[in-house]
Scaffold this motif. Sequence first.
Motif, PDB file in Angstrom:
ATOM      1  N   LEU A 176       0.824  -1.217   0.000  1.00 38.67           N
ATOM      2  CA  LEU A 176       0.000   0.000   0.000  1.00 38.67           C
ATOM      3  C   LEU A 176       0.855   1.262   0.000  1.00 38.67           C
ATOM      4  CD1 LEU A 176      -2.850  -1.014   2.478  1.00 38.67           C
ATOM      5  CD2 LEU A 176      -2.982  -0.836  -0.012  1.00 38.67           C
ATOM      6  N   ALA A 177       1.907   1.264   0.832  1.00 35.16           N
ATOM      7  CA  ALA A 177       2.746   2.471   0.915  1.00 35.16           C
ATOM      8  C   ALA A 177       3.450   2.717  -0.417  1.00 35.16           C
ATOM      9  CB  ALA A 177       3.757   2.331   2.052  1.00 35.16           C
ATOM     10  N   SER A 178       3.918   1.649  -1.060  1.00 34.48           N
ATOM     11  CA  SER A 178       4.572   1.797  -2.362  1.00 34.48           C
ATOM     12  C   SER A 178       3.595   2.352  -3.392  1.00 34.48           C
ATOM     13  CB  SER A 178       5.109   0.444  -2.845  1.00 34.48           C
ATOM     14  OG  SER A 178       6.076  -0.038  -1.941  1.00 34.48           O
ATOM     15  N   LYS A 179       2.347   1.864  -3.318  1.00 36.83           N
ATOM     16  CA  LYS A 179       1.344   2.314  -4.287  1.00 36.83           C
ATOM     17  C   LYS A 179       0.991   3.794  -4.081  1.00 36.83           C
ATOM     18  CE  LYS A 179      -2.574   0.230  -6.611  1.00 36.83           C
ATOM     19  NZ  LYS A 179      -3.516  -0.897  -6.657  1.00 36.83           N
ATOM     20  N   VAL A 227       4.429  19.171 -11.657  1.00 32.95           N
ATOM     21  CA  VAL A 227       4.374  19.950 -10.412  1.00 32.95           C
ATOM     22  C   VAL A 227       5.699  20.694 -10.215  1.00 32.95           C
ATOM     23  CG1 VAL A 227       4.234  19.749  -7.894  1.00 32.95           C
ATOM     24  CG2 VAL A 227       2.672  18.427  -9.350  1.00 32.95           C
ATOM     25  N   SER A 228       5.614  22.001  -9.930  1.00 32.28           N
ATOM     26  CA  SER A 228       6.810  22.856  -9.786  1.00 32.28           C
ATOM     27  C   SER A 228       7.340  22.798  -8.347  1.00 32.28           C
ATOM     28  CB  SER A 228       6.453  24.299 -10.122  1.00 32.28           C
ATOM     29  OG  SER A 228       5.570  24.812  -9.132  1.00 32.28           O
ATOM     30  N   TYR A 229       8.580  23.324  -8.147  1.00 30.48           N
ATOM     31  CA  TYR A 229       9.124  23.446  -6.782  1.00 30.48           C
ATOM     32  C   TYR A 229       8.245  24.354  -5.934  1.00 30.48           C
ATOM     33  CZ  TYR A 229      13.384  20.743  -6.314  1.00 30.48           C
ATOM     34  OH  TYR A 229      14.256  19.710  -6.150  1.00 30.48           O
ATOM     35  N   GLU A 230       7.699  25.400  -6.546  1.00 32.68           N
ATOM     36  CA  GLU A 230       6.815  26.322  -5.804  1.00 32.68           C
ATOM     37  C   GLU A 230       5.609  25.539  -5.259  1.00 32.68           C
ATOM     38  OE1 GLU A 230       5.069  29.317  -8.259  1.00 32.68           O
ATOM     39  OE2 GLU A 230       4.847  30.721  -6.590  1.00 32.68           O
ATOM     40  N   GLU A 231       5.014  24.696  -6.098  1.00 31.92           N
ATOM     41  CA  GLU A 231       3.854  23.910  -5.668  1.00 31.92           C
ATOM     42  C   GLU A 231       4.259  22.838  -4.650  1.00 31.92           C
ATOM     43  OE1 GLU A 231       1.140  24.269  -9.726  1.00 31.92           O
ATOM     44  OE2 GLU A 231       2.769  22.795  -9.630  1.00 31.92           O
ATOM     45  N   ILE A 277       1.518   9.377  -6.110  1.00 31.29           N
ATOM     46  CA  ILE A 277       1.857  10.802  -5.952  1.00 31.29           C
ATOM     47  C   ILE A 277       2.956  11.184  -6.944  1.00 31.29           C
ATOM     48  CG2 ILE A 277       2.776  12.538  -4.373  1.00 31.29           C
ATOM     49  CD1 ILE A 277       1.431  10.908  -2.086  1.00 31.29           C
ATOM     50  N   ASN A 278       3.954  10.302  -7.103  1.00 33.90           N
ATOM     51  CA  ASN A 278       5.009  10.602  -8.087  1.00 33.90           C
ATOM     52  C   ASN A 278       4.445  10.705  -9.502  1.00 33.90           C
ATOM     53  OD1 ASN A 278       7.940  10.722  -7.074  1.00 33.90           O
ATOM     54  ND2 ASN A 278       6.994   9.129  -5.819  1.00 33.90           N
TER      55      ASN A 278
END
Length: 291
Positions: free
Chosen positions: A47-50, A64-68, A55-56
Amino acid sequence: MTDTSFGTEVTARAAQSGANASARFRERMSTAETHTAAIDTARVDYLASKVVKSINDIILDDKVSYEEYNALKTWLIKVGEDGEWPLFLDVWLEHSVEEVASSHRKGSKGTIEGPYYIGGSPELAWDGTIPMRDDEPGTPLLFAGQVRAVDGTALAGAKIELWHADDLGFYSQFAPGLPEWNLRGTWIANADGRYEIHTRRPAPYQIPTDGACGQLIAAAGWHAWRPAHLHLKVSAPGYELITTQLYFPGDPHNEDDIASAVKPELLLDPKDDPSGDGLRVDYDFVLDPEV
Ligand SMILES: [Fe+2]
């Protein structure tokens, strides 16, 4: 201005409610209802891997930017600092957990418990009046029905726990200034499995908006409303407990509940009470046998 003073009162109580919800959850977990230690290592790995991969994938797909990323990191830290993890999880994720947990049932539908349940409320006869203030505001509501098994057997002695917000949308033991067990009670069904609960119609309410969850809601342009509802837990020995909520027709937030907890089967059909005093609504509960 009336609106300003009311808004100030709501904000103050919302902050207290969030803090109390977190404290209550910690207390319940410390009495060992659930342990992370009881969850299998392989399952945690899976589950944690999923979750991490999901998210990745979002970061890569949506660039997704560094600001976000830093805004997210700041916000996640604030959720913890504000004590709002129970609130966040119950509002945005619990409905899916409940769907998985109840998918095998043939009896009445359940829905999320939410953060405001307290066990051990005062026990009343099958037709008792809920604890309330002498001048409790709101429309009188008679909530009546029967608890049965899926095979139609009436369940004498079934337990019905009810808790709900008051006419301003506040819960006792979370918002300050309310008697300890206000609008919370436990009824024992009669020999025919029947109950008649005298209470008040609850008001819709907003989830607390002055912490991290409110910050997310404002930043995303969402709203914070839950439709008016009764919370219930219904149980009998040998049967699966149902945790549910019941809703009132015509509430605009039945369609866009922030907690995604409304189901068509959970809509009530209140009528004017024949006594001329308030509303009467009939709703039966059907329990599945324990397996
Ligand atoms: Fe609620």
